[in-house]
Write a protein that holds these residues in place. Structure first.
Motif, PDB file in Angstrom:
ATOM      1  N   CYS A  89     -36.288  22.290  40.009  1.00 30.65           N
ATOM      2  CA  CYS A  89     -36.512  21.045  39.266  1.00 30.65           C
ATOM      3  C   CYS A  89     -35.241  20.411  38.728  1.00 30.65           C
ATOM      4  CB  CYS A  89     -37.504  21.293  38.132  1.00 30.65           C
ATOM      5  SG  CYS A  89     -39.161  21.670  38.726  1.00 30.65           S
ATOM      6  N   ASN A  91     -32.905  19.634  40.546  1.00 28.36           N
ATOM      7  CA  ASN A  91     -32.537  18.727  41.631  1.00 28.36           C
ATOM      8  C   ASN A  91     -33.704  17.775  41.905  1.00 28.36           C
ATOM      9  OD1 ASN A  91     -32.124  17.573  44.247  1.00 28.36           O
ATOM     10  ND2 ASN A  91     -30.639  19.182  44.692  1.00 28.36           N
ATOM     11  N   LYS A  92     -33.578  16.533  41.451  1.00 29.79           N
ATOM     12  CA  LYS A  92     -34.678  15.578  41.563  1.00 29.79           C
ATOM     13  C   LYS A  92     -35.061  15.312  43.021  1.00 29.79           C
ATOM     14  CE  LYS A  92     -33.383  13.118  37.302  1.00 29.79           C
ATOM     15  NZ  LYS A  92     -32.110  13.827  37.042  1.00 29.79           N
ATOM     16  N   THR A  93     -34.071  15.251  43.904  1.00 25.84           N
ATOM     17  CA  THR A  93     -34.375  15.007  45.319  1.00 25.84           C
ATOM     18  C   THR A  93     -35.182  16.155  45.908  1.00 25.84           C
ATOM     19  OG1 THR A  93     -32.378  13.667  45.610  1.00 25.84           O
ATOM     20  CG2 THR A  93     -33.377  14.569  47.588  1.00 25.84           C
ATOM     21  N   THR A  95     -37.054  18.259  44.273  1.00 29.61           N
ATOM     22  CA  THR A  95     -38.385  18.213  43.651  1.00 29.61           C
ATOM     23  C   THR A  95     -39.287  17.208  44.364  1.00 29.61           C
ATOM     24  OG1 THR A  95     -37.452  18.810  41.497  1.00 29.61           O
ATOM     25  CG2 THR A  95     -39.627  17.788  41.495  1.00 29.61           C
ATOM     26  N   LYS A  96     -38.746  16.029  44.664  1.00 31.99           N
ATOM     27  CA  LYS A  96     -39.546  14.995  45.310  1.00 31.99           C
ATOM     28  C   LYS A  96     -39.910  15.380  46.750  1.00 31.99           C
ATOM     29  CE  LYS A  96     -38.439  10.637  44.496  1.00 31.99           C
ATOM     30  NZ  LYS A  96     -39.653  10.073  43.885  1.00 31.99           N
ATOM     31  N   THR A 106     -45.355  10.240  45.081  1.00 34.81           N
ATOM     32  CA  THR A 106     -44.089  10.038  44.385  1.00 34.81           C
ATOM     33  C   THR A 106     -43.439   8.780  44.947  1.00 34.81           C
ATOM     34  OG1 THR A 106     -41.985  11.099  43.746  1.00 34.81           O
ATOM     35  CG2 THR A 106     -42.748  11.496  45.986  1.00 34.81           C
ATOM     36  N   SER A 111     -31.353   9.702  48.760  1.00 33.85           N
ATOM     37  CA  SER A 111     -30.214  10.120  47.944  1.00 33.85           C
ATOM     38  C   SER A 111     -28.919   9.853  48.701  1.00 33.85           C
ATOM     39  CB  SER A 111     -30.323  11.596  47.539  1.00 33.85           C
ATOM     40  OG  SER A 111     -30.394  12.431  48.672  1.00 33.85           O
ATOM     41  N   LYS A 132     -28.862  15.510  39.349  1.00 31.12           N
ATOM     42  CA  LYS A 132     -28.939  16.765  38.596  1.00 31.12           C
ATOM     43  C   LYS A 132     -28.612  16.611  37.113  1.00 31.12           C
ATOM     44  CE  LYS A 132     -28.048  20.023  42.353  1.00 31.12           C
ATOM     45  NZ  LYS A 132     -27.209  21.165  42.781  1.00 31.12           N
ATOM     46  N   GLU A 169     -34.452   5.372  43.820  1.00 28.53           N
ATOM     47  CA  GLU A 169     -35.909   5.534  43.806  1.00 28.53           C
ATOM     48  C   GLU A 169     -36.568   4.197  43.465  1.00 28.53           C
ATOM     49  OE1 GLU A 169     -38.633   8.956  41.765  1.00 28.53           O
ATOM     50  OE2 GLU A 169     -37.206   7.953  40.469  1.00 28.53           O
TER      51      GLU A 169
END
Length: 220
Positions: A89, A91-93, A95-96, A106, A111, A132, A169
């Motif tokens: 989590c 790392n948002k990318t 996670t998505k 989502t 990225s 991050k 995003e």
């Protein structure tokens, strides 16, 4: 029961207030001490029954993983997510990507890593943020963009200031909610209402709104 509150170091004023608030609350029912996360002093945690984990910034790229990993190795119970959840989590990318693979809706995204450029914005408006970071770091009033030019400037700024990838995003306008989950229990939903903020402020969670205008934000 002895609880040790472990936090980052050094503490700024905001985080010092948070640590003191947690300690003061716990002291009403438990024996409590607090200390910074220092790798040379980790062995001293062996005498505690529970670590209340407030660390998010120690180490480098995977910084919030380190204390849970060490505590897991020592067999010391701690609050918050475990090592795997923290690693994913932060790392948002990533996670998505996991959300997409699991069929969870989502917003569209891509990225851009340092050294790369993006010449196309396939959706608009978009919000650009570090991959991050937490606490709204790297989200400014002009992080919501509608043109390739503005997106490239926002991406370059993140590369320069954070030395990490930028997440671009689709920006979803509307009401904002936050939902806490402990194990499988969903806690009461809270709406974050920006309607009472001064007119010159953005009505989304930028760094300055989150860190400096909490008293003017409604939490319902």
């Amino acid at each position: 029961m002895r609880i040790t509150v472990v936090h980052d170091a050094p503490l700024d004023l905001h985080h010092e207030k948070m640590v003191n608030s947690v300690v003061n609350s716990l002291e009403k029912s438990f024996e409590v001490d607090s200390r910074p996360f220092e790798i040379d002093a980790v062995g001293r945690l062996r005498g505690t029954d529970l670590v209340f984990n407030l660390t998010t910034a120690m180490g480098n790229t995977e910084r919030q993983v380190h204390l849970p990993a060490v505590l897991d190795l020592l067999g010391i119970p701690f609050t918050g997510s475990g090592t795997t959840a923290n690693a994913l989590c932060i790392n948002k990318t990533l996670t998505k990507l996991i959300m997409k693979a699991c069929g969870i809706s989502t917003p569209e995204f891509f990225s851009v890593r340092p050294g790369e450029t993006a010449d196309n914005l396939p959706f608009s408006p978009a919000i650009v943020k570090p991959v991050k970071e937490g606490g709204a770091k790297g989200i400014w009033e002009d992080s919501v963009v509608e043109s390739v030019d503005d997106m490239q400037k926002a991406v370059s700024r993140i590369h320069e200031r954070f030395e990490q990838a930028a997440l671009v995003e689709r920006f979803i306008e509307g009401r904002e909610f936050t939902v806490g989950i402990v194990n499988s229990e969903v806690l009461p939903i809270m709406e974050i209402d920006f309607s009472s903020l001064p007119d010159h402020l953005e009505t989304f969670y930028s760094y300055r709104v989150k860190q400096f205008h909490g008293d003017e934000t409604n939490y319902i």
